[in-house]
Design an enzyme around this catalytic site. Structure first.
Site, PDB file in Angstrom:
ATOM      1  N   GLU A 141     -30.457  24.352   1.516  1.00 40.06           N
ATOM      2  CA  GLU A 141     -31.599  25.080   2.094  1.00 40.06           C
ATOM      3  C   GLU A 141     -31.819  26.404   1.357  1.00 40.06           C
ATOM      4  O   GLU A 141     -32.958  26.766   1.031  1.00 40.06           O
ATOM      5  CB  GLU A 141     -31.321  25.328   3.572  1.00 40.06           C
TER       6      GLU A 141
ATOM      7  N   SER B 159     -28.886  21.441  13.191  1.00 42.75           N
ATOM      8  CA  SER B 159     -29.867  22.039  12.298  1.00 42.75           C
ATOM      9  C   SER B 159     -31.271  21.880  12.856  1.00 42.75           C
ATOM     10  O   SER B 159     -31.612  20.866  13.449  1.00 42.75           O
ATOM     11  CB  SER B 159     -29.801  21.392  10.922  1.00 42.75           C
TER      12      SER B 159
ATOM     13  N   HIS C 119     -25.663  21.509   3.893  1.00 46.85           N
ATOM     14  CA  HIS C 119     -27.089  21.480   4.230  1.00 46.85           C
ATOM     15  C   HIS C 119     -27.686  22.874   4.052  1.00 46.85           C
ATOM     16  O   HIS C 119     -28.744  23.051   3.440  1.00 46.85           O
ATOM     17  CB  HIS C 119     -27.279  21.003   5.675  1.00 46.85           C
ATOM     18  N   ASN C 120     -26.993  23.878   4.588  1.00 43.54           N
ATOM     19  CA  ASN C 120     -27.515  25.234   4.504  1.00 43.54           C
ATOM     20  C   ASN C 120     -27.512  25.758   3.072  1.00 43.54           C
ATOM     21  O   ASN C 120     -28.404  26.518   2.689  1.00 43.54           O
ATOM     22  CB  ASN C 120     -26.706  26.160   5.411  1.00 43.54           C
TER      23      ASN C 120
ATOM     24  N   LYS D   5     -22.910  20.428   7.561  1.00 45.50           N
ATOM     25  CA  LYS D   5     -23.917  21.426   7.944  1.00 45.50           C
ATOM     26  C   LYS D   5     -23.902  22.609   6.981  1.00 45.50           C
ATOM     27  O   LYS D   5     -24.952  23.166   6.620  1.00 45.50           O
ATOM     28  CB  LYS D   5     -23.646  21.905   9.373  1.00 45.50           C
TER      29      LYS D   5
END
Length: 476
Positions: free
Chosen positions: A191, A130, A187-188, A184
């Site tokens: 986001e 990231s 995480h996105n 990940k």
């Protein structure tokens, strides 16, 4: 010539930047690209880092250039191209060699690839990276999934290239097979929610308070000095203050209001639904991007339906309302992170990963898109209460929610009455209100299910459950 410590296939923007980062940190790296000209161009432009780079024009030359057991990073388009590249590599590899997918892969593909190599002598790492192009070049946050043994082979290189937060490298081994790519993905998803909430606050300031882009940029700049300090708030200030070189107008006012997406946000929502974990703020953010892409439909709908019959938001104390916006954004952000960590907790149990929540928060503190001082508080909260059912019931975050959810309620109410769309902010508020309520309304839903399907239900007095429909043994 000494052999390279690691290899990398795929010299696109991300691959090139990651390779330069690896070389710059003192690691010798072999590089290969399907197009030979790309390899030659990359090497020619490497400048003082050339001595750390071994450019290779064939797969055979590339594999021979790497010290066994050979770790090979694959930085190409996700999906079938990765499978094809793996198949092309396999005949040239030996026992213990490691193929590393560092793209935005679906974690289920990573699990499949990991399992497919189990009896081959080779192994696979799914590595979430990231930070975008800048992170790849100067220090990303790195989330690793695979065997611990394979991670130890690449740990030195990854630690050297990862972002640092107070000298702590933002990289960690998180578990077997798809653990790294799953983290990940979440995480996105967070986001997406974070960016959507910021956009909704921007919309209130622009359309509700009729502030200019420059004025809104000043507001975000002030917030970045406080509890909302983060990369996303920082770049929001910058884009709002930037001028279009062609017209001199604010650049943000020249950008079409259609947001793209690459799929990871959608994956996070799908997996949350698969595990029965509510991630409403993330879901709202993904849906909002989809609505944004339907620009033509929205313009046609405005002509048919018109906008809500309300004008400028009327506030008696403008400064107090802007403070409410700051606290509302903080509260909603807590909700989005709480949902993301709850999804990871459920996945950890389902897939046997034992995901280390404090460590995940720690490696997100620098290098990645959602980096913020807020993550320090999450690290501390999960360190003190590793078995907490939800982030928002840890002492520090329970206090934060109590302090800020009133502002969120006022902001959502004001926006809705003013006809301004705030789907992610409203979803975060609904999440808080549902999660904190000991007695909800699902008893009616369960009663309805029992009536038409004889499902049975749990009684509050603990007595034996009645199985519907109501006519068999239960009076109306």
């Amino acid at each position: 010539m000494s052999q390279a410590e690691i290899g990398l296939i795929g010299l696109g923007v991300m691959g090139s930047n990651l390779a330069l980062n690896i070389a710059e940190k003192g690691n010798k790296i072999a590089v290969f690209n399907r197009t030979v000209d790309a390899t030659r161009r990359f090497y020619a432009e490497a400048g003082t880092l050339k001595d750390q780079i071994v450019p290779c024009e064939t797969i055979e030359e590339f594999v021979a250039a790497i010290r066994p057991p050979r770790p090979i990073i694959i930085m190409i388009k996700a999906g079938d191209p990765v499978d094809q590249q793996m198949e092309a590599l396999k005949p040239h590899l030996a026992k213990g060699d490691i193929m590393i997918d560092a793209g935005n892969a679906n974690f289920r593909d990573t699990m499949r690839r990991f399992d497919a190599l189990k009896d081959s002598g080779l192994t696979f790492i799914g590595m979430g990276v990231s930070g975008g192009e800048e992170g790849a070049r100067h220090g990303p946050s790195i989330m690793v999934g695979g065997t611990e043994e394979s991670y130890r082979r690449v740990e030195k290189v990854l630690t050297s290239i990862a972002a640092k937060y107070d000298s702590d490298p933002c990289v960690a081994w998180l578990g077997e097979n798809g653990a790294g790519h799953f983290v990940k993905t979440i995480h996105n998803g967070i986001e997406y929610a974070d960016m959507q909430m910021i956009a909704e606050i921007y919309g209130i300031l622009r359309d509700g308070l009729k502030m200019s882009a420059q004025e809104i940029g000043e507001v975000f700049g002030a917030w970045n000095k406080g509890r909302l300090n983060s990369y996303l708030i920082e770049i929001t200030e910058k884009v709002l203050k930037a001028a279009d070189p062609l017209t001199g107008n604010p650049i943000v006012d020249m950008i079409l209001d259609k947001a793209g997406q690459k799929g990871t946000g959608k994956w996070s929502v799908i997996e949350a639904q698969n595990m029965g974990v509510p991630a409403t703020a993330i879901e709202a953010a993904v849906a909002a991007r989809s609505i944004s892409s339907a620009k033509g439909e929205r313009e046609a709908a405005e002509k048919i339906l018109g906008l809500p019959p309300v004008g400028e938001i009327r506030v008696t104390d403008r400064d107090a309302f802007i403070k409410d916006l700051e606290n509302a954004l903080l509260a909603a952000k807590v909700g989005a992170y709480a949902q993301g960590f709850a999804v990871m907790s459920a996945a950890s149990n389902e897939f046997g990963w034992n995901l280390p929540m404090p460590t995940i928060a720690k490696i997100w503190r620098a290098g990645c898109i959602i980096r913020s001082q807020f993550l320090d508080e999450i690290t501390t909260a999960f360190t003190k209460a590793p078995d907490a059912a939800n982030l928002i019931v840890t002492p520090a975050f329970a206090a934060m929610v109590k302090e800020t959810d009133g502002a969120l309620r006022r902001v959502v109410s004001t926006a809705v009455l003013g006809g301004l769309p705030v789907p992610a902010l409203a979803s975060a508020l609904g999440y808080f209100d549902s999660y904190r309520r000991g007695r909800g309304t699902a008893n009616v839903i369960q009663a309805q299910r029992d009536f038409f399907g004889a499902h049975g239900f749990d009684r509050i007095d603990g007595a034996d459950s009645h199985h519907g429909p109501w006519g068999s043994g239960l009076s109306a």
